[in-house]
Design a protein around this motif. Sequence first.
Motif, PDB file in Angstrom:
ATOM      1  N   VAL A  73       0.748  -1.233   0.065  1.00  0.00           N
ATOM      2  CA  VAL A  73      -0.118  -0.018   0.052  1.00  0.00           C
ATOM      3  C   VAL A  73       0.860   1.142  -0.004  1.00  0.00           C
ATOM      4  O   VAL A  73       0.641   2.232  -0.787  1.00  0.00           O
ATOM      5  N   LEU A  74       1.873   1.199   0.786  1.00  0.00           N
ATOM      6  CA  LEU A  74       2.752   2.268   0.869  1.00  0.00           C
ATOM      7  C   LEU A  74       3.588   2.655  -0.732  1.00  0.00           C
ATOM      8  O   LEU A  74       3.695   3.783  -0.948  1.00  0.00           O
ATOM      9  N   ILE A  75       3.998   1.558  -1.296  1.00  0.00           N
ATOM     10  CA  ILE A  75       4.646   1.793  -2.552  1.00  0.00           C
ATOM     11  C   ILE A  75       3.664   2.357  -3.466  1.00  0.00           C
ATOM     12  O   ILE A  75       4.054   3.497  -4.365  1.00  0.00           O
ATOM     13  N   ALA A  76       2.387   1.981  -3.459  1.00  0.00           N
ATOM     14  CA  ALA A  76       1.233   2.609  -4.286  1.00  0.00           C
ATOM     15  C   ALA A  76       1.039   3.915  -3.984  1.00  0.00           C
ATOM     16  O   ALA A  76       0.868   4.827  -4.760  1.00  0.00           O
ATOM     17  N   GLY A  77       1.113   4.342  -2.988  1.00  0.00           N
ATOM     18  CA  GLY A  77       0.638   5.706  -2.273  1.00  0.00           C
ATOM     19  C   GLY A  77       1.939   6.473  -2.957  1.00  0.00           C
ATOM     20  O   GLY A  77       1.790   7.732  -3.438  1.00  0.00           O
ATOM     21  N   LEU A  78       3.168   6.288  -2.628  1.00  0.00           N
ATOM     22  CA  LEU A  78       4.432   7.101  -3.308  1.00  0.00           C
ATOM     23  C   LEU A  78       4.099   7.212  -4.592  1.00  0.00           C
ATOM     24  O   LEU A  78       4.488   8.561  -4.993  1.00  0.00           O
ATOM     25  N   ALA A 175      11.841   4.481  -5.316  1.00  0.00           N
ATOM     26  CA  ALA A 175      12.829   3.422  -5.935  1.00  0.00           C
ATOM     27  C   ALA A 175      13.488   2.650  -4.868  1.00  0.00           C
ATOM     28  O   ALA A 175      13.633   1.317  -4.998  1.00  0.00           O
ATOM     29  N   ALA A 176      13.912   3.672  -3.606  1.00  0.00           N
ATOM     30  CA  ALA A 176      14.612   2.795  -2.857  1.00  0.00           C
ATOM     31  C   ALA A 176      13.944   2.032  -1.877  1.00  0.00           C
ATOM     32  O   ALA A 176      14.539   0.842  -1.534  1.00  0.00           O
ATOM     33  N   ILE A 177      12.498   2.158  -1.653  1.00  0.00           N
ATOM     34  CA  ILE A 177      11.618   1.238  -0.950  1.00  0.00           C
ATOM     35  C   ILE A 177      11.487  -0.218  -1.623  1.00  0.00           C
ATOM     36  O   ILE A 177      11.347  -1.165  -1.548  1.00  0.00           O
ATOM     37  N   VAL A 178      11.330   0.083  -3.140  1.00  0.00           N
ATOM     38  CA  VAL A 178      10.953  -1.165  -3.995  1.00  0.00           C
ATOM     39  C   VAL A 178      12.033  -1.884  -4.172  1.00  0.00           C
ATOM     40  O   VAL A 178      11.968  -3.253  -4.313  1.00  0.00           O
ATOM     41  N   SER A 179      13.223  -1.334  -3.943  1.00  0.00           N
ATOM     42  CA  SER A 179      14.427  -2.190  -4.227  1.00  0.00           C
ATOM     43  C   SER A 179      15.104  -2.758  -2.969  1.00  0.00           C
ATOM     44  O   SER A 179      15.750  -3.822  -2.873  1.00  0.00           O
TER      45      SER A 179
END
Length: 401
Positions: A73-78, A175-179
């Motif tokens: 959910v956080l990734i989608a929000g960012l 990008a940092a969180i997805v990685s």
Amino acid sequence: MRSQPGLLGQISAAHLVSHLHIMTVPALLPLLPDILNVNFIDLGIALGVFNIISALCQAPLGYAVDRYGARCVLIAGLALGSASFALVAAIPSFTVLLVAMAMAGLANGVYHPANYALLSQGMAPNRMGRAFSIHTFAGFFGGAIAPPIMVSTALASDIRWAFAVAAVSGFLVLAAIVSRSFAPLASLPEPSDSRIDVKHVRSTYAATSAIIMLTVLFMMLSLSTGTIERFSVAALVEGFGVPLSTANMALTTFLFASAFGVLTGGILADRTKRHGSVAVAAFALAAVLVATIALVKLPDTLLVLTMGGIGFLTGIVAPSRDMLVRAISPIGQEGRTFGIVSTGFNIGGVIGPILCGALLDRGLASAVLWASAGFMIITASVVTLQEYLAKARKDAHPITR
């Protein structure tokens, strides 16, 4: 429970971006009327759209966090929040701004339930106050750097680039969180974690008076500090003859002092259980300082320092506020708890901009400061009432273990 390595840093970076995004339009408020050919009420409506959407979606997003996972959910929000400011950078018009504020409002509804769920279950309980304070510090810091970055970028080049900076900052953190992936969050309480297990309270949890009171508290916090964050520059310039550079410096000092006040508040939150008393004292003193600015023509330097004092005092409250919410959150339902109470921020965010925009358009700039001081007094009163009711519930229904 051991803290997950890197979790606090990445979640704090996301919170920094969320506050940078929240403050992007308010920071550019003095420039936008001429560029977009609108008035302050129009811009207040745009900010209201942001907060209406956040208010409507924040609680459902809290349930989504608990059901589908906070990280997703956080990734989608960012991604959505960053795209909204990229849209305004590409097409800087009022119509597009309204659309972008709706998109950014939906994205903003993600951060509190997702971030607090990750931290509440991913950090050691004995470090929770400091973890909340670092996370909140990052958010306040993001808000603090927004005015100088956005205004200087807009003045040096074009307002499109200011919105582009907001977009790029979000995409970088995304990008940092997805990685990086995090281990699954723990689902069982630690022995030192005194919260009640969800199975004992699931049927009555959503309707408790504690949730209602804390939602009201979040609304009043939004009205108290949001009034200063979004409209103090315009109020000081138009109502008190303060130069724009000085007014921006005062706001920047307020925001940075708020951030460092949060760190102090984190230490207090881990060392005391009287979180409500800390909040009441800080907001009462802050109200006195706001009233002083409204009543006395302060020299520029003293004005900046006074705004810093207000920021520090209101910042102290944030970790205690978060600990009050965590204390009533059943294990495994942190996302929905923070999602519900955080709607108070958005309700205040709807009322505040329209109210303050109307006051400014009617030449009542000093009333903006008086409104902030009044909201601070009401906030302190709400905290006092919440503490009294919590004690009454505890005395009436003591929990034995």
